[in-house]
Write a protein that holds these residues in place. Sequence first.
Motif, short mmCIF file in Angstrom:
data_model
loop_
_atom_site.label_atom_id
_atom_site.label_comp_id
_atom_site.label_asym_id
_atom_site.label_seq_id
_atom_site.Cartn_x
_atom_site.Cartn_y
_atom_site.Cartn_z
N CYS A 5 0.84 -1.19 0.00
CA CYS A 5 0.00 0.00 0.00
C CYS A 5 0.88 1.25 0.00
O CYS A 5 1.77 1.37 0.84
N GLY A 6 0.65 2.12 -0.96
CA GLY A 6 1.42 3.35 -1.05
C GLY A 6 2.62 3.26 -1.96
O GLY A 6 3.09 4.26 -2.46
N GLN A 48 -0.36 2.33 -8.07
CA GLN A 48 -0.16 2.64 -6.65
C GLN A 48 -1.52 2.51 -5.98
O GLN A 48 -2.47 3.18 -6.38
N VAL A 50 -3.98 3.31 -3.29
CA VAL A 50 -4.28 4.33 -2.29
C VAL A 50 -5.75 4.12 -1.94
O VAL A 50 -6.21 2.99 -1.97
N ASN A 54 -3.86 4.76 -8.26
CA ASN A 54 -3.17 5.67 -9.16
C ASN A 54 -2.52 4.83 -10.25
O ASN A 54 -1.83 3.85 -9.95
N TYR A 72 -5.97 8.86 -11.56
CA TYR A 72 -6.55 8.34 -10.33
C TYR A 72 -7.89 7.69 -10.65
O TYR A 72 -8.76 8.31 -11.27
#
Length: 100
Positions: A5-6, A48, A50, A54, A72
């Motif tokens: 995550c992230g 990514q 989130v 993303n 996004y």
Amino acid sequence: MMPICGGLSELAEANAEVQQICDEMKVHAEQKAETTFKIFTAISYKTQVVAGTNYFIKVHVGDEECIHLRVYKKLPCHGGDLELSDLQYPKALSDPIEYF
């Protein structure tokens, strides 16, 4: 293996889903870059995770030029809409996709 995550995922070749995202974002990218792209072909991408996802997408726009998009995608419970967060232009075909 689940993505962290992230963090950014491993680089992957673009697929039909990623090309569809690019097709939807083309007009927004052209407005932001203040130019028109004859070619807009997704090459590769990273994601990514989130509160949504993303997408960092390398898009071929002609000759040796690329554009990097950050798109996004909202969670399905929030409509799953796509939003062009940022872009980097011009980029070279050889430029790696990095967080921006």
